[in-house]
Write a protein that holds these residues in place. Sequence first.
Motif, PDB file in Angstrom:
ATOM      1  N   GLU B  52       0.854  -1.201   0.000  1.00  0.00           N
ATOM      2  CA  GLU B  52       0.000   0.000   0.000  1.00  0.00           C
ATOM      3  C   GLU B  52       0.880   1.239   0.000  1.00  0.00           C
ATOM      4  OE1 GLU B  52      -2.745   0.081   3.220  1.00  0.00           O
ATOM      5  OE2 GLU B  52      -3.363   2.146   2.807  1.00  0.00           O
ATOM      6  N   ARG B  53       0.543   2.176  -0.875  1.00  0.00           N
ATOM      7  CA  ARG B  53       1.274   3.443  -0.921  1.00  0.00           C
ATOM      8  C   ARG B  53       0.378   4.508  -1.511  1.00  0.00           C
ATOM      9  NH1 ARG B  53       6.730   5.222  -4.219  1.00  0.00           N
ATOM     10  NH2 ARG B  53       7.235   6.981  -2.884  1.00  0.00           N
ATOM     11  N   LEU B  54       0.304   5.613  -0.826  1.00  0.00           N
ATOM     12  CA  LEU B  54      -0.484   6.766  -1.278  1.00  0.00           C
ATOM     13  C   LEU B  54      -1.911   6.351  -1.629  1.00  0.00           C
ATOM     14  CD1 LEU B  54       2.204   8.442  -3.612  1.00  0.00           C
ATOM     15  CD2 LEU B  54       1.639   9.017  -1.235  1.00  0.00           C
ATOM     16  N   GLY B  55      -2.482   5.499  -0.813  1.00  0.00           N
ATOM     17  CA  GLY B  55      -3.865   5.090  -1.002  1.00  0.00           C
ATOM     18  C   GLY B  55      -4.072   3.992  -2.032  1.00  0.00           C
ATOM     19  N   GLN B  56      -3.008   3.640  -2.733  1.00  0.00           N
ATOM     20  CA  GLN B  56      -3.139   2.578  -3.734  1.00  0.00           C
ATOM     21  C   GLN B  56      -2.673   1.250  -3.149  1.00  0.00           C
ATOM     22  OE1 GLN B  56      -1.019   3.792  -7.238  1.00  0.00           O
ATOM     23  NE2 GLN B  56      -2.677   5.098  -7.938  1.00  0.00           N
ATOM     24  N   THR B  57      -3.441   0.215  -3.434  1.00  0.00           N
ATOM     25  CA  THR B  57      -3.129  -1.106  -2.886  1.00  0.00           C
ATOM     26  C   THR B  57      -2.867  -2.084  -4.017  1.00  0.00           C
ATOM     27  OG1 THR B  57      -4.603  -0.634  -1.034  1.00  0.00           O
ATOM     28  CG2 THR B  57      -3.957  -2.923  -1.331  1.00  0.00           C
ATOM     29  N   GLN B  58      -1.853  -2.882  -3.827  1.00  0.00           N
ATOM     30  CA  GLN B  58      -1.537  -3.885  -4.837  1.00  0.00           C
ATOM     31  C   GLN B  58      -1.185  -5.192  -4.129  1.00  0.00           C
ATOM     32  OE1 GLN B  58       2.018  -3.051  -7.061  1.00  0.00           O
ATOM     33  NE2 GLN B  58       1.672  -4.696  -8.528  1.00  0.00           N
ATOM     34  N   ARG B  59      -1.735  -6.272  -4.615  1.00  0.00           N
ATOM     35  CA  ARG B  59      -1.451  -7.590  -4.041  1.00  0.00           C
ATOM     36  C   ARG B  59      -0.468  -8.328  -4.949  1.00  0.00           C
ATOM     37  NH1 ARG B  59      -3.273 -13.006  -3.881  1.00  0.00           N
ATOM     38  NH2 ARG B  59      -3.259 -13.853  -1.778  1.00  0.00           N
TER      39      ARG B  59
END
Lengths: 153, 96
Positions: B52-59
Amino acid sequence: MEESFDHIAAAAAKSQEQATRLFERLMKVAQPESVYSEPVTSGELTVITASEVTTGLGFGYGIGGGTGTFPASQEEGKEPDTEPKKEGQSSGSGGGGGGGGGSMARPVAVITISSQGVEIEPVVDVTKLGLALFVTAGSMLLMFSRMWRMSHR
Amino acid sequence: MDQSKPVFEWQNRSGRPITASGFTVTPQSQALVSRWPHFGFVWNRPAAVVVERLGQTQRIPVYDLTRILQWGLLAISAVCWIGFLLLWRQRSKEMH
């Protein structure tokens, strides 16, 4: 005899409780903390290792006891006595238990966190691959030799 | 032993989030737990990490490359053996 049997049964019950507690502790291996290491930071780089963990545990126990009667004994070569013999009672009890377990861990990947992003680098176990390749090559060789024999019949 | 729990159970869990270099990384693991009256085992493996970074999430999934290559070699061997058995059967029919 009943006292000794109760003593053995109490000891077995206590062992079972200990084994059950150990078993519940085993279940704690199913936590992410068992798989991922604590992060190691060096400068701007943070590294976390990821491993595959397998753990097994087994135990068993048994207790037994019984009573019986033994017939009146007669010595060989002697005529049976006219007086009746008294029968005796015998009793016995016993218990036992055992257990075993094992654990294995293998690194799977390394997670690197830096200002450029998060990267996951897989860890390749060369020994395992070598063994798998050896087995595959052996089976293929066996197959080709049979095919060669089949074609030359 | 808790008899009400299933014999085999898949458990997906998330670990403690780690913050570094502006990223928040949450590790996820997947465990196969087996419970028998006097035997049990746990197989726990890393599944993925959630970044998670700056509101963006990646799995991002974690792949076990060693295991994939092992299964690949096994699959190649199995396919070759199946092909060989089919050829053997065909040859036997032709000969008879």
